[in-house]
Design a protein around this motif. Structure first.
Motif, PDB file in Angstrom:
ATOM      1  N   LYS A   1      -7.609   6.651  -4.488  1.00 30.37           N
ATOM      2  CA  LYS A   1      -9.071   6.637  -4.393  1.00 30.37           C
ATOM      3  C   LYS A   1      -9.665   7.891  -5.028  1.00 30.37           C
ATOM      4  O   LYS A   1     -10.668   7.838  -5.766  1.00 30.37           O
ATOM      5  CB  LYS A   1      -9.489   6.524  -2.926  1.00 30.37           C
ATOM      6  CG  LYS A   1     -11.002   6.573  -2.705  1.00 30.37           C
ATOM      7  CD  LYS A   1     -11.710   5.404  -3.382  1.00 30.37           C
ATOM      8  CE  LYS A   1     -13.197   5.422  -3.097  1.00 30.37           C
ATOM      9  NZ  LYS A   1     -13.930   4.373  -3.886  1.00 30.37           N
TER      10      LYS A   1
ATOM     11  N   GLU B   1      -0.347  -5.596  -5.280  1.00 35.55           N
ATOM     12  CA  GLU B   1      -1.702  -5.178  -4.929  1.00 35.55           C
ATOM     13  C   GLU B   1      -2.771  -6.071  -5.554  1.00 35.55           C
ATOM     14  O   GLU B   1      -3.953  -5.733  -5.552  1.00 35.55           O
ATOM     15  CB  GLU B   1      -1.922  -3.727  -5.351  1.00 35.55           C
ATOM     16  CG  GLU B   1      -1.090  -2.727  -4.566  1.00 35.55           C
ATOM     17  CD  GLU B   1      -1.427  -2.725  -3.080  1.00 35.55           C
ATOM     18  OE1 GLU B   1      -2.628  -2.672  -2.752  1.00 35.55           O
ATOM     19  OE2 GLU B   1      -0.499  -2.808  -2.259  1.00 35.55           O
TER      20      GLU B   1
ATOM     21  N   ASP C   1      -7.595  -1.245  -6.030  1.00 39.84           N
ATOM     22  CA  ASP C   1      -8.816  -1.349  -5.231  1.00 39.84           C
ATOM     23  C   ASP C   1     -10.010  -0.702  -5.928  1.00 39.84           C
ATOM     24  O   ASP C   1     -11.151  -1.144  -5.746  1.00 39.84           O
ATOM     25  CB  ASP C   1      -8.606  -0.713  -3.855  1.00 39.84           C
ATOM     26  CG  ASP C   1      -7.900  -1.644  -2.882  1.00 39.84           C
ATOM     27  OD1 ASP C   1      -7.818  -2.860  -3.183  1.00 39.84           O
ATOM     28  OD2 ASP C   1      -7.427  -1.157  -1.837  1.00 39.84           O
TER      29      ASP C   1
ATOM     30  N   GLU D   1       2.411   5.961   2.667  1.00 40.29           N
ATOM     31  CA  GLU D   1       1.590   5.129   1.801  1.00 40.29           C
ATOM     32  C   GLU D   1       0.094   5.381   1.995  1.00 40.29           C
ATOM     33  O   GLU D   1      -0.693   5.232   1.060  1.00 40.29           O
ATOM     34  CB  GLU D   1       1.921   3.651   2.021  1.00 40.29           C
ATOM     35  CG  GLU D   1       3.269   3.257   1.460  1.00 40.29           C
ATOM     36  CD  GLU D   1       3.441   1.754   1.381  1.00 40.29           C
ATOM     37  OE1 GLU D   1       2.506   1.021   1.758  1.00 40.29           O
ATOM     38  OE2 GLU D   1       4.524   1.312   0.942  1.00 40.29           O
ATOM     39  N   SER D   2      -0.290   5.760   3.183  1.00 38.66           N
ATOM     40  CA  SER D   2      -1.685   6.079   3.425  1.00 38.66           C
ATOM     41  C   SER D   2      -2.130   7.244   2.534  1.00 38.66           C
ATOM     42  O   SER D   2      -3.233   7.228   1.961  1.00 38.66           O
ATOM     43  CB  SER D   2      -1.905   6.430   4.902  1.00 38.66           C
ATOM     44  OG  SER D   2      -3.242   6.837   5.129  1.00 38.66           O
TER      45      SER D   2
ATOM     46  N   LEU E   1      -0.481   2.512  -5.882  1.00 37.28           N
ATOM     47  CA  LEU E   1      -0.908   1.697  -4.744  1.00 37.28           C
ATOM     48  C   LEU E   1      -2.424   1.658  -4.579  1.00 37.28           C
ATOM     49  O   LEU E   1      -2.992   0.613  -4.255  1.00 37.28           O
ATOM     50  CB  LEU E   1      -0.271   2.227  -3.454  1.00 37.28           C
ATOM     51  CG  LEU E   1       1.175   1.828  -3.162  1.00 37.28           C
ATOM     52  CD1 LEU E   1       1.703   2.600  -1.973  1.00 37.28           C
ATOM     53  CD2 LEU E   1       1.264   0.328  -2.910  1.00 37.28           C
ATOM     54  N   GLY E   2      -3.090   2.786  -4.783  1.00 40.57           N
ATOM     55  CA  GLY E   2      -4.519   2.837  -4.533  1.00 40.57           C
ATOM     56  C   GLY E   2      -5.394   2.509  -5.724  1.00 40.57           C
ATOM     57  O   GLY E   2      -6.626   2.465  -5.590  1.00 40.57           O
TER      58      GLY E   2
ATOM     59  N   ARG F   1      -2.620   5.942  -1.030  1.00 42.29           N
ATOM     60  CA  ARG F   1      -3.870   5.185  -1.213  1.00 42.29           C
ATOM     61  C   ARG F   1      -5.068   6.135  -1.263  1.00 42.29           C
ATOM     62  O   ARG F   1      -6.006   5.922  -2.028  1.00 42.29           O
ATOM     63  CB  ARG F   1      -4.023   4.149  -0.102  1.00 42.29           C
ATOM     64  CG  ARG F   1      -2.987   3.025  -0.199  1.00 42.29           C
ATOM     65  CD  ARG F   1      -3.205   1.944   0.835  1.00 42.29           C
ATOM     66  NE  ARG F   1      -2.144   0.964   0.783  1.00 42.29           N
ATOM     67  CZ  ARG F   1      -2.074  -0.045  -0.085  1.00 42.29           C
ATOM     68  NH1 ARG F   1      -3.047  -0.203  -0.971  1.00 42.29           N
ATOM     69  NH2 ARG F   1      -1.067  -0.894  -0.060  1.00 42.29           N
TER      70      ARG F   1
END
Length: 421
Positions: free
Chosen positions: A213, A25, A233, A205-206, A229-230, A209
């Motif tokens: 967030k 990532e 960002d 995975e969505s 994963l998220g 993420r």
């Protein structure tokens, strides 16, 4: 520059799994073995993953090591802490996931911590608080027969409630799929109810993420590598990290050794396929218990094999054999004998020119890395989801793949060697 994300992993394969996710990532990551000393450095890393061997350690030891790792990470500027455990929630009835999470949450003054071991790429999902391995609930999967941490319940709320001192709630899939704001609102509602831990559903995975967030401002998060994963960002949006993966990974020259201590269904299938191609020998625990010099015997055997062929040494066995061995010598003693033997073999054979090691099993990997006195790992190319090659940073030139027993396809060992030049 201070690090922005600090992670505490309860075993070495889980640590590399998490580091691999963060690198993919776009974060610069260093994995440190054991509780860091004051002299430890990490270059210009954005994140540091501290790999502990605390999954099956005595509870007091697991808590002490985890708190020491927390103190070090916070002293280095970590803004967020991730307590990483296995995507199959590997633990005994006493812990150590719950007790360690309690200690970290108390030390950090957190009102609520998320619980999310989901890792969809490897078939681990959470729905209605139940952890699935592929299509099976955890307690119906091969994890029910794990020799050290047999998992006989699939409900994460019940598991966490039994281990921890806090109340456990649920953030179900419909809320997750409404987005980060809906998750934050549910978290706020749970806090008002006195909930300390929130198991959160994740089907893909969505979802992960979105959860990442929503957890942007959480000082403590717990889960598998998927929950990470998220997170990058969030730091990137605040200008805390730059985009792009940077690596200087270069595999060492030398012979290849495969060491397998895991008794998982996945590892046994991988061994069955690899044994058809390459020389192999089994560690016989009865001989170890009898005092035979199994290490010297297998060292000599490995060195005598063709230099251009990988060599396999394994202790993996099916559940019936494992049960019989544990009845003869005890669970702890039989496991310790296997770890001691495989780690001693790793040390001797590394000195004999076996500089590329593939190690299967979390406990085995921990024992091997400790025996080789490895303090830091650089993360390299991915072999399979959750399993990268790594490079030991130190005086001994070694390239290692540390594989969780449950990860990888039947061709994993062959796949691993194809990744390297």
């Amino acid at each position: 520059m201070p690090i922005v994300l600090g992670a505490i992993a309860d075993d070495f394969t889980g640590a590399t799994d998490l580091a691999n996710t963060l690198v993919s990532e776009g974060m610069r990551v260093v994995q440190i073995i054991g509780v860091p000393g004051p002299e430890e450095t990490y270059g210009d890393a954005d994140a540091v993953v501290v790999a502990l061997k605390s999954r099956t350690a005595p509870v007091e030891e697991a808590i002490a090591d985890s708190l020491a790792a927390l103190n070090w990470l916070q002293s280095e500027g970590a803004e967020q802490i991730l307590f990483k455990y296995c995507s199959t929630f590997d633990s005994t009835a006493q812990g150590n996931i719950g007790p360690v999470a309690d200690a970290l949450r108390e030390a950090m003054g957190c009102e609520l911590a998320l619980i999310c071991p989901a890792f969809p790429k490897n078939g681990r999902t959470v729905y209605n608080g139940v952890l699935f391995v592929g299509e099976l609930p955890l307690a119906e999967s091969p994890m029910k027969d794990h020799p050290l941490t047999p998992m006989r319940d699939s409900n994460l709320m019940r598991l966490m409630d039994a281990q921890s001192s806090g109340q456990v709630g649920l953030i179900p899939a419909p809320i997750v799929q409404q987005g980060a704001e809906a998750i934050r609102a549910k978290i706020a509602a749970l806090i008002t109810e006195g909930i300390s831990y929130a198991v959160i559903d994740a089907l893909d995975e969505s979802d992960l993420r979105t959860i990442g967030k929503a957890a942007e401002d959480h000082s403590l998060i717990t889960g598998g590598s998927g929950i990470a994963l998220g997170l990058p960002d969030n730091f990137r949006a605040r200008g805390k990290i730059t985009s792009g993966r940077q690596t200087t990974f270069a595999a060492t020259e030398g012979r290849t050794l495969i060491l397998a201590g895991s008794c998982s269904t996945a590892t046994r299938a991988q061994l069955a396929q690899a044994k058809e191609k390459w020389p192999h020998a089994k560690v016989e625990i009865d001989k170890v218990a009898a005092g035979d010099d199994v290490v010297i015997e297998l060292t000599d055997w490995a060195k005598a094999q063709p230099a251009d062929s990988p060599v396999i040494i394994y202790g993996s066995a099916d559940p019936v054999e494992v049960d019989a061995i544990q009845k003869r010598y005890g669970v702890a003693a039989s496991g310790q004998m296997m770890e001691d033997t495989l780690s001693a073999l790793a040390l001797r054979l590394a000195d004999a020119g076996f500089h590329r090691l593939v190690v299967a099993g979390g406990e085995t990997s921990g024992a091997v890395v400790s025996a080789l006195d490895i303090k830091m790992l650089e993360i390299g190319p991915e072999i399979a989801p959750g399993v990268p090659w790594t490079q030991a940073l130190g005086p001994r030139p070694l390239t290692l793949a540390l594989k969780s027993g449950n990860f990888g396809q039947p061709s994993f060992f062959e796949d691993a060697l194809k990744v390297l030049p």
